[in-house]
Design a protein around this motif. Structure first.
Motif, mmCIF file in Angstrom:
data_model
loop_
_atom_site.group_PDB
_atom_site.id
_atom_site.type_symbol
_atom_site.label_atom_id
_atom_site.label_comp_id
_atom_site.label_asym_id
_atom_site.label_seq_id
_atom_site.Cartn_x
_atom_site.Cartn_y
_atom_site.Cartn_z
ATOM 1 N N MET A 1 0.670 -1.285 0.098
ATOM 2 C CA MET A 1 0.041 0.154 0.125
ATOM 3 C C MET A 1 0.910 1.153 0.033
ATOM 4 O O MET A 1 1.601 1.420 0.701
ATOM 5 C CB MET A 1 -0.901 -0.007 1.083
ATOM 6 N N GLU A 2 0.615 2.067 -0.999
ATOM 7 C CA GLU A 2 1.503 3.482 -1.065
ATOM 8 C C GLU A 2 0.997 4.188 0.299
ATOM 9 O O GLU A 2 -0.236 4.473 0.770
ATOM 10 C CB GLU A 2 0.695 4.193 -2.075
ATOM 11 N N VAL A 3 2.319 4.756 0.976
ATOM 12 C CA VAL A 3 2.130 5.738 1.940
ATOM 13 C C VAL A 3 2.121 7.129 1.442
ATOM 14 O O VAL A 3 3.031 7.363 0.847
ATOM 15 C CB VAL A 3 3.351 5.413 3.097
ATOM 16 N N ILE A 4 1.211 7.769 1.912
ATOM 17 C CA ILE A 4 1.192 9.389 1.547
ATOM 18 C C ILE A 4 1.924 9.909 2.476
ATOM 19 O O ILE A 4 1.655 9.919 3.722
ATOM 20 C CB ILE A 4 -0.361 9.775 1.463
ATOM 21 N N ASN A 5 2.994 10.827 1.899
ATOM 22 C CA ASN A 5 3.667 11.586 2.806
ATOM 23 C C ASN A 5 3.056 13.129 2.746
ATOM 24 O O ASN A 5 2.755 13.641 2.022
ATOM 25 C CB ASN A 5 5.325 11.602 2.051
ATOM 26 N N GLU A 6 2.496 13.140 4.165
ATOM 27 C CA GLU A 6 1.924 14.407 4.184
ATOM 28 C C GLU A 6 2.685 15.511 4.525
ATOM 29 O O GLU A 6 3.720 15.671 5.352
ATOM 30 C CB GLU A 6 0.869 14.211 5.597
ATOM 31 N N LYS A 7 2.306 16.592 3.754
ATOM 32 C CA LYS A 7 3.266 17.926 3.798
ATOM 33 C C LYS A 7 2.099 18.858 4.104
ATOM 34 O O LYS A 7 1.097 19.082 3.614
ATOM 35 C CB LYS A 7 3.849 18.284 2.436
ATOM 36 N N ALA A 8 2.374 19.601 5.340
ATOM 37 C CA ALA A 8 1.197 20.649 5.893
ATOM 38 C C ALA A 8 1.763 22.078 5.768
ATOM 39 O O ALA A 8 3.014 22.448 5.712
ATOM 40 C CB ALA A 8 1.034 20.127 7.121
ATOM 41 N N ILE A 9 0.512 22.759 5.476
ATOM 42 C CA ILE A 9 0.713 24.372 5.796
ATOM 43 C C ILE A 9 -0.145 24.704 7.207
ATOM 44 O O ILE A 9 -1.130 24.362 7.030
ATOM 45 C CB ILE A 9 0.236 24.922 4.593
ATOM 46 N N LEU A 10 0.529 25.432 7.926
ATOM 47 C CA LEU A 10 -0.007 25.837 9.155
ATOM 48 C C LEU A 10 -0.596 27.417 9.006
ATOM 49 O O LEU A 10 0.090 28.038 8.214
ATOM 50 C CB LEU A 10 1.261 26.001 10.345
ATOM 51 N N ALA A 11 -1.786 27.088 9.417
ATOM 52 C CA ALA A 11 -2.463 28.616 9.211
ATOM 53 C C ALA A 11 -3.136 29.186 10.697
ATOM 54 O O ALA A 11 -3.669 28.228 11.407
ATOM 55 C CB ALA A 11 -3.933 28.638 8.289
ATOM 56 N N GLY A 12 -2.904 30.405 10.805
ATOM 57 C CA GLY A 12 -3.436 30.851 12.216
ATOM 58 C C GLY A 12 -3.855 32.432 12.076
ATOM 59 O O GLY A 12 -3.346 33.034 11.236
ATOM 60 N N VAL A 13 -5.018 32.628 13.077
ATOM 61 C CA VAL A 13 -5.187 34.126 12.987
ATOM 62 C C VAL A 13 -4.900 34.433 14.289
ATOM 63 O O VAL A 13 -5.298 34.101 15.316
ATOM 64 C CB VAL A 13 -6.958 33.981 12.603
ATOM 65 N N GLU A 38 5.194 16.805 8.005
ATOM 66 C CA GLU A 38 6.301 17.721 7.617
ATOM 67 C C GLU A 38 5.577 18.843 7.501
ATOM 68 O O GLU A 38 4.696 19.191 6.749
ATOM 69 C CB GLU A 38 6.802 17.292 6.392
ATOM 70 N N VAL A 39 6.202 19.955 8.028
ATOM 71 C CA VAL A 39 5.516 21.288 7.876
ATOM 72 C C VAL A 39 6.439 21.949 6.929
ATOM 73 O O VAL A 39 7.646 21.995 7.004
ATOM 74 C CB VAL A 39 5.766 22.219 9.329
ATOM 75 N N VAL A 40 5.678 22.413 5.733
ATOM 76 C CA VAL A 40 6.427 22.962 4.716
ATOM 77 C C VAL A 40 6.153 24.633 4.551
ATOM 78 O O VAL A 40 6.594 25.158 3.603
ATOM 79 C CB VAL A 40 5.911 22.204 3.208
ATOM 80 N N GLY A 41 5.238 25.046 5.327
ATOM 81 C CA GLY A 41 4.944 26.340 5.204
ATOM 82 C C GLY A 41 3.812 27.055 6.453
ATOM 83 O O GLY A 41 3.353 26.071 6.982
ATOM 84 N N VAL A 42 3.863 28.358 6.632
ATOM 85 C CA VAL A 42 2.859 28.732 7.672
ATOM 86 C C VAL A 42 2.598 30.049 6.898
ATOM 87 O O VAL A 42 3.236 30.889 6.208
ATOM 88 C CB VAL A 42 4.008 29.090 8.866
ATOM 89 N N ILE A 43 1.438 30.293 7.256
ATOM 90 C CA ILE A 43 0.650 31.575 6.792
ATOM 91 C C ILE A 43 -0.321 31.866 8.125
ATOM 92 O O ILE A 43 -0.966 31.266 8.761
ATOM 93 C CB ILE A 43 -0.213 31.265 5.754
#
Length: 420
Positions: A1-13, A38-43
């Protein structure tokens, strides 16, 4: 089964210039890493109030869309709890999976829960979070035809209603099982009270070193014990409440409780679900507030822990502040200042001093006395040898003369045998 490598962008107000905003975003990054994402970006965005439809402003949605494409991200994690419609609108416009801080913490708890009670508590919290978020799309809202579970309401019942009812039933069943486990724990607590063994609870921010502290005490005072608790340098390593008896010299002992760590914005569903576990803390005789002194944000962690304790109704219990990991600073340790100690549980530097502080709190009501116990009352001598610190024993003409340090209640109980 293919493992999806999750790449996340964090968002905050940042609402109304919150002073802890940067810290809570940093904490969100740590929580994300704890889920192996994995955290790849922050907004981030400064706003006076959140956008009811998308949480962030429409311009930011476009900015986020561009960042997802640029970083090849497949997940966006928001720093606050989102409403069902916000999740739906964001996922539609971003064409990407969207979750909030609550789901992230629930996922970590679900992965770490080992005992049946912790697993049940997490499941209840997850279902309670899901209940208002049941979003029936497409076929989900189609009319049900006949079949099992549809007889009573006819073929017109919507699948959404069915799902809602199933979840409510499941919550009810899980809560019943939890009640049984909670009742068992209450019986155990009653027994402890009856045996008059004082209870000390380790509390503090997640990953402050509470389990390391417990293991250090067990190694020093109970070297034969094989009752080490799980410890690891990660968020929420401990979800179970572990209770260990620490037997000190001089026939003094106490129960040490290791509890789940705290974090800011701990989801209310979780606090509610873990309330029974946290009740252990409310019935303690003494709290050891373990602080990761090597963390530059340690003051915020102290505030978060104290606020959470207040929220669960823990007040009026004496507290020792144990500034752990102080070996990673310039301080000369161990250092004791009143009810505060700087120490290192991992290096076992300051554990003896901490224990002395615990003793001075728990055994302050011990008194010294001389007792002459008649020879036909040998059971009293045996009892005192078991529960008190017998400093000297001599055999006189009329009985056994004991010099003891014991609880005031025992001194009162045997006052007829007191001698000057």
């Amino acid at each position: 089964m293919e493992v999806i490598n999750e790449k996340a962008i964090l968002a905050g107000v940042n609402l109304g210039q919150e002073e802890d905003f940067d810290y809570s975003m940093e904490e969100l990054a740590n929580l994300t890493k704890a889920c192996n994402v994995e955290v790849v970006g922050v907004i981030t965005q400064n706003m006076q109030r959140v956008n009811p439809s998308h949480y962030i402003g429409t311009g930011k949605v476009q900015e986020l869309l561009a960042l997802i494409a640029e970083k090849d991200a497949n997940l966006v994690i928001f720093n606050d709890e989102l409403s069902p419609s916000q999740i739906r609108n964001l996922e539609k416009d971003l064409d990407c999976k969207v979750i909030d801080r609550t789901v992230l913490i629930l996922d970590i708890f679900a992965e770490r829960a080992k005992t049946r009670e912790a697993q049940l508590q997490v499941q209840v919290a997850e279902l309670q979070y899901m209940l208002p978020r049941l979003i029936g799309l497409g076929a989900s809202l189609g009319r049900q035809s006949g079949g099992v579970g549809t007889r009573n309401k006819g073929a017109g019942e919507k699948k959404l209603e069915l799902d809602r009812r199933r979840i409510e039933e499941k919550i009810h069943i899980l809560n019943k099982e939890l009640e049984t486990l909670v009742a068992q724990r209450k019986i155990q607590r009653k027994l402890r009270k009856k045996n008059e063994i004082p209870v000390v609870s380790l509390v503090g921010y997640t990953n402050a070193g509470k389990s390391t502290m417990m293991n250090a005490m067990l190694e020093i005072f109970m070297p034969e014990s094989e009752k080490q608790v799980f410890e690891k340098d990660m968020l929420f390593a401990t979800l179970e409440t572990s209770v260990r008896k620490i037997q000190l010299p001089e026939n003094k002992s106490f129960l040490l409780t290791d509890t789940v760590g705290f974090v800011s914005k701990l989801p209310h569903h979780l606090v509610k679900a873990f309330r029974s576990t946290l009740e252990e803390v409310a019935e303690s005789d003494l709290l050891i507030h373990v602080v990761d002194f090597s963390n530059p944000e340690y003051r915020k962690m102290i505030d978060i822990t104290n606020k959470t304790l207040e929220d669960i109704g823990v007040k009026g219990i004496p507290m020792i502040y144990a500034y752990n990991k102080a070996d990673q600073t310039d301080l000369d340790i161990p250092l004791v200042m009143g009810d505060t100690i700087y120490l290192s549980a991992k290096q076992k530097m300051g554990v003896h001093e901490l224990t002395d502080m615990i003793k001075s709190h728990l055994f302050a009501n011990y008194v010294d006395c001389k007792l002459l116990i008649p020879y036909d009352k040998g059971h009293i001598v045996s009892y005192l040898n078991e529960v008190a610190h017998v400093k000297a024993t001599s055999y006189e003409e009329n009985g056994t003369l004991l010099k003891v340090s014991c609880k005031e209640s025992d001194a009162e109980k045997f006052k007829q045998y007191k001698v000057r």
